[in-house]
Design a protein around this motif. Structure first.
Motif, PDB file in Angstrom:
ATOM      1  N   THR A   1      -3.395   0.211  -3.327  1.00  0.00           N
ATOM      2  CA  THR A   1      -2.751  -1.046  -2.966  1.00  0.00           C
ATOM      3  C   THR A   1      -2.436  -1.862  -4.208  1.00  0.00           C
ATOM      4  O   THR A   1      -3.292  -2.035  -5.093  1.00  0.00           O
ATOM      5  CB  THR A   1      -3.651  -1.851  -1.997  1.00  0.00           C
ATOM      6  OG1 THR A   1      -3.818  -1.076  -0.808  1.00  0.00           O
ATOM      7  CG2 THR A   1      -3.025  -3.195  -1.641  1.00  0.00           C
TER       8      THR A   1
ATOM      9  N   HIS B   1      -4.700   6.372  -0.596  1.00  0.00           N
ATOM     10  CA  HIS B   1      -3.692   5.346  -0.839  1.00  0.00           C
ATOM     11  C   HIS B   1      -4.154   4.425  -1.951  1.00  0.00           C
ATOM     12  O   HIS B   1      -5.316   4.473  -2.374  1.00  0.00           O
ATOM     13  CB  HIS B   1      -3.425   4.555   0.444  1.00  0.00           C
ATOM     14  CG  HIS B   1      -2.728   5.380   1.482  1.00  0.00           C
ATOM     15  ND1 HIS B   1      -3.397   6.280   2.283  1.00  0.00           N
ATOM     16  CD2 HIS B   1      -1.414   5.464   1.819  1.00  0.00           C
ATOM     17  CE1 HIS B   1      -2.520   6.890   3.073  1.00  0.00           C
ATOM     18  NE2 HIS B   1      -1.310   6.412   2.821  1.00  0.00           N
TER      19      HIS B   1
ATOM     20  N   GLU C   1       7.147   3.822  -2.994  1.00  0.00           N
ATOM     21  CA  GLU C   1       6.314   4.982  -2.653  1.00  0.00           C
ATOM     22  C   GLU C   1       7.093   6.296  -2.762  1.00  0.00           C
ATOM     23  O   GLU C   1       6.547   7.312  -3.202  1.00  0.00           O
ATOM     24  CB  GLU C   1       5.758   4.816  -1.235  1.00  0.00           C
ATOM     25  CG  GLU C   1       4.835   5.936  -0.828  1.00  0.00           C
ATOM     26  CD  GLU C   1       4.317   5.774   0.592  1.00  0.00           C
ATOM     27  OE1 GLU C   1       5.134   5.491   1.498  1.00  0.00           O
ATOM     28  OE2 GLU C   1       3.094   5.918   0.796  1.00  0.00           O
TER      29      GLU C   1
ATOM     30  N   SER D   1       5.324   8.729  -5.203  1.00  0.00           N
ATOM     31  CA  SER D   1       4.345   9.527  -4.449  1.00  0.00           C
ATOM     32  C   SER D   1       4.935  10.589  -3.522  1.00  0.00           C
ATOM     33  O   SER D   1       4.186  11.440  -3.059  1.00  0.00           O
ATOM     34  CB  SER D   1       3.468   8.595  -3.592  1.00  0.00           C
ATOM     35  OG  SER D   1       3.093   7.438  -4.306  1.00  0.00           O
TER      36      SER D   1
ATOM     37  N   THR E   1       0.857  -1.192   0.000  1.00  0.00           N
ATOM     38  CA  THR E   1       0.000   0.000   0.000  1.00  0.00           C
ATOM     39  C   THR E   1       0.885   1.232   0.000  1.00  0.00           C
ATOM     40  O   THR E   1       1.790   1.353   0.827  1.00  0.00           O
ATOM     41  CB  THR E   1      -0.936  -0.016   1.222  1.00  0.00           C
ATOM     42  OG1 THR E   1      -1.798  -1.153   1.103  1.00  0.00           O
ATOM     43  CG2 THR E   1      -1.784   1.240   1.289  1.00  0.00           C
ATOM     44  N   ILE E   2       0.629   2.087  -0.969  1.00  0.00           N
ATOM     45  CA  ILE E   2       1.419   3.320  -1.104  1.00  0.00           C
ATOM     46  C   ILE E   2       0.474   4.518  -1.145  1.00  0.00           C
ATOM     47  O   ILE E   2      -0.697   4.388  -1.516  1.00  0.00           O
ATOM     48  CB  ILE E   2       2.287   3.326  -2.388  1.00  0.00           C
ATOM     49  CG1 ILE E   2       1.425   3.136  -3.642  1.00  0.00           C
ATOM     50  CG2 ILE E   2       3.386   2.273  -2.305  1.00  0.00           C
ATOM     51  CD1 ILE E   2       2.183   3.320  -4.956  1.00  0.00           C
ATOM     52  N   ARG E   3       1.027   5.650  -0.761  1.00  0.00           N
ATOM     53  CA  ARG E   3       0.276   6.887  -0.919  1.00  0.00           C
ATOM     54  C   ARG E   3      -0.044   7.077  -2.410  1.00  0.00           C
ATOM     55  O   ARG E   3       0.727   6.660  -3.270  1.00  0.00           O
ATOM     56  CB  ARG E   3       1.113   8.062  -0.400  1.00  0.00           C
ATOM     57  CG  ARG E   3       0.342   9.331  -0.231  1.00  0.00           C
ATOM     58  CD  ARG E   3       1.231  10.387   0.370  1.00  0.00           C
ATOM     59  NE  ARG E   3       1.389  10.254   1.807  1.00  0.00           N
ATOM     60  CZ  ARG E   3       0.568  10.810   2.715  1.00  0.00           C
ATOM     61  NH1 ARG E   3      -0.461  11.527   2.329  1.00  0.00           N
ATOM     62  NH2 ARG E   3       0.800  10.658   3.995  1.00  0.00           N
ATOM     63  N   ARG E   4      -1.176   7.691  -2.687  1.00  0.00           N
ATOM     64  CA  ARG E   4      -1.606   7.826  -4.083  1.00  0.00           C
ATOM     65  C   ARG E   4      -0.522   8.511  -4.918  1.00  0.00           C
ATOM     66  O   ARG E   4      -0.016   9.574  -4.539  1.00  0.00           O
ATOM     67  CB  ARG E   4      -2.906   8.632  -4.143  1.00  0.00           C
ATOM     68  CG  ARG E   4      -3.487   8.654  -5.516  1.00  0.00           C
ATOM     69  CD  ARG E   4      -4.990   8.624  -5.507  1.00  0.00           C
ATOM     70  NE  ARG E   4      -5.450   8.634  -6.879  1.00  0.00           N
ATOM     71  CZ  ARG E   4      -6.365   9.462  -7.345  1.00  0.00           C
ATOM     72  NH1 ARG E   4      -6.957  10.328  -6.549  1.00  0.00           N
ATOM     73  NH2 ARG E   4      -6.708   9.406  -8.617  1.00  0.00           N
TER      74      ARG E   4
END
Ligand SMILES: NC(=O)N[C@@H](CC(=O)O)C(=O)O
Ligand SMILES: [Zn+2]
Ligand SMILES: [Zn+2]
Length: 341
Positions: free
Chosen positions: A304, A302, A283, A287, A5-8
């Motif tokens: 995924t 976020h 990330e 991001s 999961t990363i920040r958008r």
């Protein structure tokens, strides 16, 4: 790791084109919040008023947060640039050496003629994005980026030390070294330059969907780019340079330059970062580093990425009677983006 999961993310270098092509490709960048939209339309986006109108067309086509750019010409009015930036219409100005790439005929031939606008940008804090290649036909195409660093970028940096610079789509170890030697300079890296080198473009035949500019270099340069992208170094961030051309223009006797990666850029990047054992740094690349360079807030929300079986991406998308073929790395990709709940 089978999920990440990363920040958008954002895309700091994107071609959306105009009209039917714009409407076809804009939704393909939906996983990115913001994107720097390149101005090399036909005709190019050269005034603040044109950028404002293009921005409306991009939003109407379904990409909500475009960051617009102006195409620098030798007759660009410094006051118009500064006003467009102050009014929030543009985020940056793009410099194309004349003849360097797709739709660059109106670019800069004599850098002396753009001194006044560069000085005005430096004073007003307007960032400059560069397509970093010399265009002399006697310079080998594989050397054009390295030559640009010596002949153009080093003098330009010295003459305008406070100008915020982004060297777009870096493709060589020399460019990576140059950026590291000049703190404050940003550099975008594309998906295709991380995934492929010139062998992939030329092995077993000529593969037009691997042809972009600056051209893919040898494997040593690909490794330098992978190292830079996965290092966490804040100077390097994602600019897909997703550059749609109709399939017939790519699969042609004179193939257009550009790779179309917007739809699957993030799964392809997860593949690369996993190979480099650097998924924990994806990330930063997608991001965090870009907003830091441009002085913009991080995105909320976020996304995924899931690792599973081999993915099937569409071979091409339809673009109102034409098609655009996706960049295919030629080996399975096991990552996909989790559908929103
Ligand atoms: N990268 C490319 O090969 N092509 C881009 C132009 C560019 O970014 O240089 C395009 O507009 O098609
Ligand atoms: Zn370019
Ligand atoms: Zn581009």
């Amino acid at each position: 790791m089978d999920s990440l999961t990363i920040r958008r993310p954002d895309d700091w270098h994107l071609h959306l084109r105009d009209r039917d092509m714009l409407r076809a490709v804009a939704p393909e960048s939906r996983h990115f919040n913001r994107a720097i939209i390149m101005p090399n339309l036909v005709p190019p986006v050269v005034t603040g008023a044109q950028a404002a109108a293009y921005r409306e067309r991009v939003i109407a086509a379904g990409f909500a947060n475009p960051l617009m750019t102006l195409y620098l010409t030798e007759t660009t009015d410094p006051a118009d640039v500064v006003r467009a930036h102050a009014d929030g219409i543009i985020t940056a100005v793009k410099l194309y050496p004349a003849g360097a790439t797709t739709n660059s005929a109106s670019g800069v031939s004599n850098f002396e003629n753009v001194r006044p606008v560069l000085t005005a940008m430096e004073e007003a804090g307007v960032p400059l994005c560069l397509h970093g290649e010399v265009t002399d036909s006697d310079i080998d195409i594989f050397d054009r980026e390295a030559m640009f660093l010596d002949r153009v970028l080093t003098p330009l940096r010295a003459a305008h030390p406070d100008l915020k610079l982004t060297l777009e789509h870096v493709t060589t170890a020399q460019a990576v070294d140059w950026v590291r030697a000049h703190p404050g300079t940003g550099a975008t890296i594309t998906v295709q330059h991380l995934m492929a080198n010139r062998n992939d473009m030329l092995a077993g035949g000529m593969r037009p969907h691997f042809y972009c500019l600056p051209i893919l270099k040898r494997g040593t340069h690909q490794r330098a780019l992978r190292q830079a992208a996965t290092s966490g170094d804040t100077q390097f961030f994602l600019g897909t340079d997703s550059a749609p051309h109709p399939t017939h223009a790519k699969e042609s006797a004179c193939c257009s330059a550009g790779c179309f990666t917007a739809p699957h850029a993030l799964p392809l990047l997860a593949h690369v970062f996993e190979e480099e054992e650097a998924l924990d740094r994806l990330e930063a690349f997608t991001s965090l580093n870009g907003p830091a360079h441009y002085g913009l807030p991080l995105n909320d929300g976020h996304l995924t990425l899931i690792k599973g079986g081999p993915q099937t991406f569409p071979h091409r998308i339809e673009a109102h009677g034409q098609s655009v073929t996706l960049f295919d790395p030629g080996h399975p990709i096991h990552w996909h983006i989790e559908a929103p709940a």
